[in-house]
Structure formats: structure tokens, C-alpha cells
Design a protein around this motif. Structure first.
Motif, PDB file in Angstrom:
ATOM      1  N   LEU A   1       0.824  -1.204   0.000  1.00  0.00           N
ATOM      2  CA  LEU A   1       0.000   0.000   0.000  1.00  0.00           C
ATOM      3  C   LEU A   1       0.864   1.262   0.000  1.00  0.00           C
ATOM      4  O   LEU A   1       0.530   2.251  -0.658  1.00  0.00           O
ATOM      5  CB  LEU A   1      -0.942   0.005   1.206  1.00  0.00           C
ATOM      6  CG  LEU A   1      -2.020  -1.080   1.206  1.00  0.00           C
ATOM      7  CD1 LEU A   1      -2.803  -1.036   2.490  1.00  0.00           C
ATOM      8  CD2 LEU A   1      -2.929  -0.939   0.008  1.00  0.00           C
TER       9      LEU A   1
ATOM     10  N   LYS B   1       2.077   2.019  -3.437  1.00  0.00           N
ATOM     11  CA  LYS B   1       1.029   2.507  -4.341  1.00  0.00           C
ATOM     12  C   LYS B   1       0.699   3.980  -4.120  1.00  0.00           C
ATOM     13  O   LYS B   1       0.457   4.713  -5.063  1.00  0.00           O
ATOM     14  CB  LYS B   1      -0.244   1.676  -4.161  1.00  0.00           C
ATOM     15  CG  LYS B   1      -0.149   0.283  -4.695  1.00  0.00           C
ATOM     16  CD  LYS B   1      -0.145   0.317  -6.206  1.00  0.00           C
ATOM     17  CE  LYS B   1      -0.155  -1.092  -6.757  1.00  0.00           C
ATOM     18  NZ  LYS B   1      -0.031  -1.123  -8.207  1.00  0.00           N
ATOM     19  N   ARG B   2       0.642   4.423  -2.863  1.00  0.00           N
ATOM     20  CA  ARG B   2       0.195   5.784  -2.569  1.00  0.00           C
ATOM     21  C   ARG B   2       1.234   6.658  -1.869  1.00  0.00           C
ATOM     22  O   ARG B   2       0.959   7.824  -1.608  1.00  0.00           O
ATOM     23  CB  ARG B   2      -1.049   5.725  -1.666  1.00  0.00           C
ATOM     24  CG  ARG B   2      -2.248   5.101  -2.295  1.00  0.00           C
ATOM     25  CD  ARG B   2      -3.073   6.142  -2.990  1.00  0.00           C
ATOM     26  NE  ARG B   2      -4.150   5.564  -3.761  1.00  0.00           N
ATOM     27  CZ  ARG B   2      -5.409   5.548  -3.397  1.00  0.00           C
ATOM     28  NH1 ARG B   2      -5.758   6.070  -2.271  1.00  0.00           N
ATOM     29  NH2 ARG B   2      -6.313   4.997  -4.166  1.00  0.00           N
TER      30      ARG B   2
ATOM     31  N   ALA C   1      -4.404   5.624   7.006  1.00  0.00           N
ATOM     32  CA  ALA C   1      -5.568   4.795   6.716  1.00  0.00           C
ATOM     33  C   ALA C   1      -6.619   5.579   5.939  1.00  0.00           C
ATOM     34  O   ALA C   1      -7.446   4.982   5.237  1.00  0.00           O
ATOM     35  CB  ALA C   1      -6.158   4.255   8.012  1.00  0.00           C
TER      36      ALA C   1
ATOM     37  N   ALA D   1      -6.125   7.356   3.355  1.00  0.00           N
ATOM     38  CA  ALA D   1      -5.861   7.257   1.926  1.00  0.00           C
ATOM     39  C   ALA D   1      -6.511   6.033   1.301  1.00  0.00           C
ATOM     40  O   ALA D   1      -6.637   5.941   0.084  1.00  0.00           O
ATOM     41  CB  ALA D   1      -4.355   7.234   1.681  1.00  0.00           C
ATOM     42  N   TRP D   2      -6.954   5.088   2.131  1.00  0.00           N
ATOM     43  CA  TRP D   2      -7.507   3.832   1.618  1.00  0.00           C
ATOM     44  C   TRP D   2      -8.980   3.665   1.948  1.00  0.00           C
ATOM     45  O   TRP D   2      -9.494   2.554   1.929  1.00  0.00           O
ATOM     46  CB  TRP D   2      -6.696   2.665   2.161  1.00  0.00           C
ATOM     47  CG  TRP D   2      -5.308   2.726   1.659  1.00  0.00           C
ATOM     48  CD1 TRP D   2      -4.219   3.214   2.298  1.00  0.00           C
ATOM     49  CD2 TRP D   2      -4.858   2.351   0.360  1.00  0.00           C
ATOM     50  NE1 TRP D   2      -3.125   3.164   1.500  1.00  0.00           N
ATOM     51  CE2 TRP D   2      -3.487   2.628   0.304  1.00  0.00           C
ATOM     52  CE3 TRP D   2      -5.478   1.798  -0.752  1.00  0.00           C
ATOM     53  CZ2 TRP D   2      -2.737   2.376  -0.827  1.00  0.00           C
ATOM     54  CZ3 TRP D   2      -4.729   1.544  -1.880  1.00  0.00           C
ATOM     55  CH2 TRP D   2      -3.363   1.838  -1.914  1.00  0.00           C
ATOM     56  N   THR D   3      -9.676   4.753   2.208  1.00  0.00           N
ATOM     57  CA  THR D   3     -11.105   4.647   2.526  1.00  0.00           C
ATOM     58  C   THR D   3     -11.936   4.284   1.306  1.00  0.00           C
ATOM     59  O   THR D   3     -13.037   3.774   1.449  1.00  0.00           O
ATOM     60  CB  THR D   3     -11.624   5.968   3.113  1.00  0.00           C
ATOM     61  OG1 THR D   3     -11.353   7.013   2.188  1.00  0.00           O
ATOM     62  CG2 THR D   3     -10.980   6.257   4.457  1.00  0.00           C
ATOM     63  N   GLU D   4     -11.413   4.525   0.128  1.00  0.00           N
ATOM     64  CA  GLU D   4     -12.178   4.196  -1.072  1.00  0.00           C
ATOM     65  C   GLU D   4     -12.228   2.692  -1.342  1.00  0.00           C
ATOM     66  O   GLU D   4     -12.943   2.248  -2.217  1.00  0.00           O
ATOM     67  CB  GLU D   4     -11.587   4.904  -2.274  1.00  0.00           C
ATOM     68  CG  GLU D   4     -10.189   4.429  -2.599  1.00  0.00           C
ATOM     69  CD  GLU D   4      -9.507   5.312  -3.611  1.00  0.00           C
ATOM     70  OE1 GLU D   4      -8.793   4.774  -4.458  1.00  0.00           O
ATOM     71  OE2 GLU D   4      -9.708   6.525  -3.550  1.00  0.00           O
ATOM     72  N   LEU D   5     -11.478   1.899  -0.592  1.00  0.00           N
ATOM     73  CA  LEU D   5     -11.515   0.451  -0.764  1.00  0.00           C
ATOM     74  C   LEU D   5     -12.757  -0.173  -0.149  1.00  0.00           C
ATOM     75  O   LEU D   5     -13.004  -1.350  -0.322  1.00  0.00           O
ATOM     76  CB  LEU D   5     -10.283  -0.189  -0.131  1.00  0.00           C
ATOM     77  CG  LEU D   5      -8.963   0.068  -0.843  1.00  0.00           C
ATOM     78  CD1 LEU D   5      -7.825  -0.577  -0.050  1.00  0.00           C
ATOM     79  CD2 LEU D   5      -9.008  -0.489  -2.245  1.00  0.00           C
ATOM     80  N   LYS D   6     -13.547   0.634   0.570  1.00  0.00           N
ATOM     81  CA  LYS D   6     -14.765   0.089   1.164  1.00  0.00           C
ATOM     82  C   LYS D   6     -15.689  -0.406   0.066  1.00  0.00           C
ATOM     83  O   LYS D   6     -15.876   0.237  -0.945  1.00  0.00           O
ATOM     84  CB  LYS D   6     -15.466   1.152   2.003  1.00  0.00           C
ATOM     85  CG  LYS D   6     -14.677   1.555   3.224  1.00  0.00           C
ATOM     86  CD  LYS D   6     -15.405   2.606   4.002  1.00  0.00           C
ATOM     87  CE  LYS D   6     -14.597   3.041   5.209  1.00  0.00           C
ATOM     88  NZ  LYS D   6     -15.224   4.156   5.897  1.00  0.00           N
TER      89      LYS D   6
END
Length: 121
Positions: free
Chosen positions: A104, A107-108, A113, A115-120
Motif C-alpha cells: 500500500l 502505491k500511494r 488509513a 488514503a484507503w477509505t475508497e476500498l470500502k
């Protein structure tokens, strides 16, 4: 050969551990609760993935201390055996989690955490 080992086995079995007092159990449980609380607060308040991962590990260790303390208090080895199993699974989980965190980060370029809220889903 068996004649040599027999006195050693006799001594090992004759010294069965004494029961642990409730005061000592309370101390172990206090440390366990304190560690679990610190881990939970750290997990809920921090946004860095590595810190969140370490807080999760702290909660695992707190649960292990409680299991070992209860196991020793009741003079039953089931809790200690279960802790060994949990530590084995936690080691495998740690390897996977750290590999995921490194992936991760590549990638970013961030360990937040947020930055990865769109993985929901």
C-alpha cells in the motif's frame, strides 16, 4: 539408561507447581487489561497503518497474558497451549500484514488509513 532417567522423572513429577494466589492473578489481569486498553485506544485514535498494526499486536499479547494467567491459576495447561497456537497464527498474520502495508505504501506513498477509505465495498 532407564535407571538413570527414573530419578529425574520422579523429581520432575513430584514438584508439581503450587497454586497461584488470587492476588497474583489480579496483577496479571491488571497488566493484561492495561495493555489491551492501550492497544484499543491506539488502534482507534491513530491513522498510521503500522501503528494500528502494532496496537493490534499489543491487544493479542494482552489476551495471551490473560490466558496464561488463568491457565496457571487453574493449574491447567490448555491456556498455554492455546497461546502458542495464537502466537503462531499471529506471526503468520504479521508477515501478511506487513507485506500488505509495504504494498500500500508503494502505491500511494502514504501510510495513512484515510488514503484507503475508497476500498470500502
Amino acid at each position: 539408561m532407564l535407571e538413570v532417567l527414573a530419578p529425574v522423572q520422579l523429581l520432575a513429577q513430584s514438584a508439581f507447581p503450587q497454586a497461584m494466589g488470587e492476588g497474583v492473578l489480579a496483577h496479571y489481569l491488571f497488566v493484561s487489561v492495561a495493555m489491551f486498553t492501550l492497544g484499543l485506544v491506539g488502534f482507534l485514535t491513530r491513522r498510521n497503518l503500522i501503528i494500528m498494526f502494532l496496537c493490534t499486536e499489543m491487544m493479542f499479547q494482552a489476551a495471551g497474558i490473560a490466558l496464561i494467567a488463568f491457565s496457571r491459576f487453574h493449574l491447567n495447561y490448555d491456556g498455554q497451549t492455546f497461546v502458542i497456537f495464537v502466537l503462531t497464527v499471529a506471526a503468520a498474520e504479521a508477515a501478511l500484514a506487513l507485506a500488505l502495508v509495504v504494498f500500500l505504501f508503494r502505491k500511494r506513498d502514504s501510510l495513512s488509513a484515510e488514503a484507503w477509505t475508497e476500498l470500502k465495498g
